[in-house]
Design an enzyme around this catalytic site. Structure first.
Site, PDB file in Angstrom:
ATOM      1  N   GLU A 132      45.348 -58.233-145.545  1.00 28.05           N
ATOM      2  CA  GLU A 132      45.220 -57.176-144.678  1.00 28.05           C
ATOM      3  C   GLU A 132      45.043 -57.732-143.003  1.00 28.05           C
ATOM      4  O   GLU A 132      45.354 -57.167-142.172  1.00 28.05           O
ATOM      5  CB  GLU A 132      44.145 -56.242-144.723  1.00 28.05           C
ATOM      6  CG  GLU A 132      42.673 -56.843-144.521  1.00 28.05           C
ATOM      7  CD  GLU A 132      42.010 -57.218-145.937  1.00 28.05           C
ATOM      8  OE1 GLU A 132      40.946 -57.587-145.747  1.00 28.05           O
ATOM      9  OE2 GLU A 132      42.871 -57.369-146.712  1.00 28.05           O
ATOM     10  N   HIS A 152      38.774 -56.047-155.872  1.00 28.73           N
ATOM     11  CA  HIS A 152      37.586 -55.276-155.720  1.00 28.73           C
ATOM     12  C   HIS A 152      37.294 -54.585-157.087  1.00 28.73           C
ATOM     13  O   HIS A 152      36.199 -54.549-157.788  1.00 28.73           O
ATOM     14  CB  HIS A 152      37.603 -54.364-154.437  1.00 28.73           C
ATOM     15  CG  HIS A 152      37.316 -55.238-153.311  1.00 28.73           C
ATOM     16  ND1 HIS A 152      38.412 -55.416-152.703  1.00 28.73           N
ATOM     17  CD2 HIS A 152      36.378 -55.769-152.664  1.00 28.73           C
ATOM     18  CE1 HIS A 152      38.111 -56.324-151.708  1.00 28.73           C
ATOM     19  NE2 HIS A 152      36.772 -56.329-151.494  1.00 28.73           N
ATOM     20  N   ASP A 161      36.920 -52.436-148.274  1.00 23.88           N
ATOM     21  CA  ASP A 161      37.092 -53.237-146.868  1.00 23.88           C
ATOM     22  C   ASP A 161      38.273 -53.813-146.302  1.00 23.88           C
ATOM     23  O   ASP A 161      38.267 -54.571-145.496  1.00 23.88           O
ATOM     24  CB  ASP A 161      36.191 -54.717-147.460  1.00 23.88           C
ATOM     25  CG  ASP A 161      36.585 -55.690-148.325  1.00 23.88           C
ATOM     26  OD1 ASP A 161      37.853 -55.141-148.887  1.00 23.88           O
ATOM     27  OD2 ASP A 161      36.313 -56.552-148.611  1.00 23.88           O
TER      28      ASP A 161
END
Length: 276
Positions: A132, A152, A161
């Site tokens: 990201e 995750h 996140d």
């Protein structure tokens, strides 16, 4: 009346030295290249680097001599996961450390988007999680073996996140949900087909192409560059304001009540987190 002392931005020589253990920086003709690294090789995740990044974005953004920023990695991997950072269960962290982690996780992306007022190019140099940081850039290019995936949920933690947030806004909610639940890899060609990246290149051509694009952008007037970036980055600003805090809070709440802890689960995934 005493003369007011003006406090200016930190100079390139100061902040490039300050963050050199985590980010290798070079600058030429207004183009700043920032490469993630650990000991001069592919970056291995650490909380120290996690903290440094958000501070570095602020320093880079306040330096008027930076006109275009390239973010890339070092070696043949974008990021190497490190389960050892979770050796202590998050629920056992001191309260103050939990709060600091929340704020630092927010700022890592917020400062990249809100503190950087110049065009940005993400050049993903190989496999690894947390792409990201590069996909939030105005233009993103990657190698053929880039390996986008969000580990995750498979690791027993809500995906809050940043990676899922960027996928939701780039490829749509249904596709993003599929990749979040399955943890399925998105290679370079698939990322191109889905609209996550704009170009896929062999590794040896990646950074030269990033510099070529940066030099092309530099041909435009300064105000045009800055204000174009403002328009192009606005959807990310809205997405972060709307959803980042919500998603991150859900992830961190689950981590705070997780009695098993992420360490053992992540150890089982270590091979994949290392890009194998």
């Amino acid at each position: 009346m005493s003369e007011r002392r003006m406090i200016g931005p930190t100079k390139f020589g100061e902040y490039s030295e300050k963050y050199k253990d985590f980010l290798l920086m070079t600058r030429r003709d207004g183009i700043i290249e920032v490469r993630l690294h650990t000991n001069g090789d592919s970056y291995q995740h650490s909380w120290e680097a996690h903290t440094a990044w958000s501070n570095a974005w602020s320093d880079i953004g306040r330096d008027p001599e930076n006109e275009v920023m390239i973010i890339s990695g070092t070696g043949d991997k974008w990021l190497i996961g490190n389960p050892d950072v979770w050796n202590t269960k998050f629920m056992d962290w001191p309260k103050q450390k939990k709060l600091e982690q929340y704020h630092e996780s927010l700022r890592l992306l917020e400062n990249l988007i809100f503190c950087i007022d110049i065009p940005t190019i993400g050049a993903i140099n190989g496999p690894g999680t947390h792409c990201e940081i590069a996909t939030l850039c105005d233009i993103t290019i990657c190698t053929e073996d880039a390996d986008f995936f969000d580990p995750h949920f498979l690791g027993g933690t809500p995906p809050g996140d940043g990676m899922l947030l960027t996928l939701q806004n780039m490829i749509g909610f249904k596709k993003a949900a599929y990749y979040a639940y399955t943890g399925k890899n998105i290679n370079g060609q698939t990322a191109l087909d889905l609209g996550i990246v704009s170009e896929v290149l062999p590794r040896e051509k990646l950074l030269p192409r990033a510099w070529e694009i940066a030099e092309m952008i530099m041909q435009a007037p300064r105000s045009t560059r800055h204000l174009s970036h403002s328009i192009i980055s606005r959807p990310w600003k809205k997405a972060l304001v709307s959803d980042q805090g919500f998603q991150l809070t859900h992830q961190m709440y689950d981590m705070a009540i997780d009695e098993e802890g992420a360490f053992e689960r992540l150890k089982k995934m270590q091979g994949r987190l290392m890009g194998k």
